[in-house]
Enzyme design. Sequence first.
Site, PDB file in Angstrom:
ATOM      1  N   TYR A 480       0.845  -1.199   0.000  1.00 57.55           N
ATOM      2  CA  TYR A 480       0.000   0.000   0.000  1.00 57.55           C
ATOM      3  C   TYR A 480       0.882   1.252   0.000  1.00 57.55           C
ATOM      4  O   TYR A 480       0.961   1.960  -0.971  1.00 57.55           O
ATOM      5  CB  TYR A 480      -0.948  -0.011   1.198  1.00 57.55           C
ATOM      6  CG  TYR A 480      -1.962   1.112   1.156  1.00 57.55           C
ATOM      7  CD1 TYR A 480      -3.095   1.006   0.368  1.00 57.55           C
ATOM      8  CD2 TYR A 480      -1.765   2.283   1.884  1.00 57.55           C
ATOM      9  CE1 TYR A 480      -4.021   2.041   0.303  1.00 57.55           C
ATOM     10  CE2 TYR A 480      -2.692   3.319   1.831  1.00 57.55           C
ATOM     11  CZ  TYR A 480      -3.806   3.195   1.037  1.00 57.55           C
ATOM     12  OH  TYR A 480      -4.716   4.217   0.969  1.00 57.55           O
ATOM     13  N   ASP A 643     -17.806   3.483  -7.655  1.00 57.92           N
ATOM     14  CA  ASP A 643     -16.672   3.949  -6.869  1.00 57.92           C
ATOM     15  C   ASP A 643     -16.594   5.467  -6.977  1.00 57.92           C
ATOM     16  O   ASP A 643     -16.144   6.002  -7.990  1.00 57.92           O
ATOM     17  CB  ASP A 643     -15.371   3.316  -7.363  1.00 57.92           C
ATOM     18  CG  ASP A 643     -14.191   3.607  -6.443  1.00 57.92           C
ATOM     19  OD1 ASP A 643     -14.329   4.491  -5.576  1.00 57.92           O
ATOM     20  OD2 ASP A 643     -13.139   2.962  -6.588  1.00 57.92           O
ATOM     21  N   HIS A 678     -15.774   1.401  -3.803  1.00 57.82           N
ATOM     22  CA  HIS A 678     -14.340   1.360  -3.565  1.00 57.82           C
ATOM     23  C   HIS A 678     -13.907   0.104  -2.813  1.00 57.82           C
ATOM     24  O   HIS A 678     -12.727  -0.217  -2.770  1.00 57.82           O
ATOM     25  CB  HIS A 678     -13.924   2.608  -2.785  1.00 57.82           C
ATOM     26  CG  HIS A 678     -12.469   2.908  -2.863  1.00 57.82           C
ATOM     27  ND1 HIS A 678     -11.807   3.133  -4.050  1.00 57.82           N
ATOM     28  CD2 HIS A 678     -11.527   3.027  -1.891  1.00 57.82           C
ATOM     29  CE1 HIS A 678     -10.526   3.379  -3.806  1.00 57.82           C
ATOM     30  NE2 HIS A 678     -10.334   3.310  -2.508  1.00 57.82           N
TER      31      HIS A 678
END
Length: 712
Positions: A480, A643, A678
Amino acid sequence: MKNRFLSVALSTLVMTTLSTSCNQVKKIEHLPYPEAERGNVTDNYFGTEVADPYRWLEDDNSAATAAWVKAENEVTFDYLSKIPFRQAIKERLTQLWNYPKESAPSKKGDWLYYSRNDGLQNQDIIYRRANPEATPEVFLDPNRLSDDGTVALTATSFSKDGKYFAFSAAASGSDWIEIRVMETATKRLLDDSIKWVKFSGAVWSPDGQGFYYSGYEAPKKGIYSAKNEYQKVYYHRIGTPQSADRIVYADPQHPLRYFSAWESDDSRWIFVSSSEGTSGSEILYKRKEAPKFEVLLKGFDHDYNIVDCSDDQLYVRSNEGAENYNLIKIDLNDPSKREVVIPEKENLLESVQAAGGRLTAIYLEDAQNKVYQYTPDGTLVREVELPGIGTVDGFDGEKEDTRLYYSITTFTAPATIYAFDIESGQSTLYFRPEVAFNPDDFTTEQIFFTSKDGTRVPMFVSYKKGLKLNGNNPCYLYGYGGFQISLTPSFSPSSIMFMEQGGVYVFVTLRGGLEYGEKWHKAGMLENKQNVFDDFISAAQYLIDNRYTSSKKLAIAGGSNGGLLVGACEVQRPDLFAVCLPSVGVMDMLRYHKFTIGWGWVVEYGSSDDPEQFKYIYKYSPLHNIKKGEKYPATLITTADHDDRVVPAHSFKFAAQMQYAQAGSAPILIRIETKAGHGAGKPISKRIDEATDCYSFLFQNTGTPYKPVHQK
């Protein structure tokens, strides 16, 4: 108008079968991508001309975009349907996902409330029981809020007396939520309904007569893509319409800020937390009867998190002058009087909870948790003896509680819940789920490697015991690296399936997160963002050099900011990976801030509106660094039509440009989910389907045969 793509019959798909066995890999060639029209849009950034040929794909309401999405999905799902072991993977994932999941309970009024999923229910159900031994009853079943499980709870809260329960519901994965209220005694849904709320839940006033929330004006157009501005804090009184809600705080001079409010338990003070993005905050305060707010902790160079307020003393977790955070106490009658209650330590102070007359501090040491108890004046009571090593969550409660609950999660076992006696410090097992595998068959090791600039970076490497390091193992490398998000041990049924097949499952703790404090975060943001990509590439190289895997067997994955990570690394080092799985990624770094709440990421990334920031953003922006004629790895891009966090245009444009540029034979596909967003609140059925497709694609394109697992 000229069609924006040329339809190509899917019947032209050519299959070359290497083996007809259901567990072997087939070679799939000649994918008929839709030929998306390349427009002539060009932007000038401080003298640099930047083409944007697929700008038209930003219009998610146009017929042309809808047709392109339909055609791309047809190609993608036709490809996936021909992978011979896809159904076997889905069956095994379904078995692994089918285990009871519970949250740590919390006491509200006369009841213990918790969420539970019996296994494959799309959304977790909220239960309650009178005591730990009592028979539970269903309190709220979110699965009944929609026919297909696509309405999810994003936040819940109880009034202090437990009389009312407020829940925030999101439809189809959108960030827009509606707040509803229930009467707990009767489980009756009240008429109160609050709409056009984002990034907020209901924060009850101590008297239980109403709650604070943060919302926007109803959007005039582009519900899922228009820029969100001018958030305000409102107070809603139970039994009144939303139109009567009182504005508590607004700042018309700063339309691009977030706000949230909280009232002290004694109702003497009201606080507003303000931020301009995903890090950095400001705290305002006033006596409840005062006419206006004043600045208590000035923004936005540091982070401040309110922990508690008692007897006019405000407890705040802060990184001002303490990169690893400390806990300070401020006298609200004389804010110049401040003292450190819990000083900064070598390890990150991840969170502090005030409950049962104690402060519970959760620390992060090499991305694994340790827990300590303190008195309100900062005297250490004890280090909490945890039953295992992993990620700890919980310890929240009320001042009068004598028992708290917490959970521990690892890479090889889901959350196990414990009851914690505040006075004795003893933990007792409360809930351990039964799973369709043996956790003892797998192991996790923490490895430290050296990044490009000499920085020591850790990663967690999990695999089935007895694995031979011969360079032939498929590897799933996940990262990430941003927004102060710490990657700590977490459980995924998909990882168990992958490790059963001889896979190596890796989480790498990249710079940009908060694992080692604010210094670690700053080393991976703004002009230092390339460090994050260098860390990830170095992790991949370490795994290859030490024969955990090879370039032909290595897949990289990440979502959101992690999708940016995958996209950037793919275009920088296409030779290093076999498969790339960017999910809901930020791919267009020059225009991300023009949609929904993208402006809130400028503090992390910088903006193309700034000439100096444009230079370094442009160097790594995935969309703008794709090279025509390059041989890129097999790529499955995933996004969703609802999203409104990272709008799907990012993935649309990236997919179109990658398909246009690809010179190799590896497939470039995009999977566009419907009635999803999302990721938060995604129904289990959709999560299993997406995991099935991603891992089927991974096995297919690393030449890894799937071997059916017979459940014992």
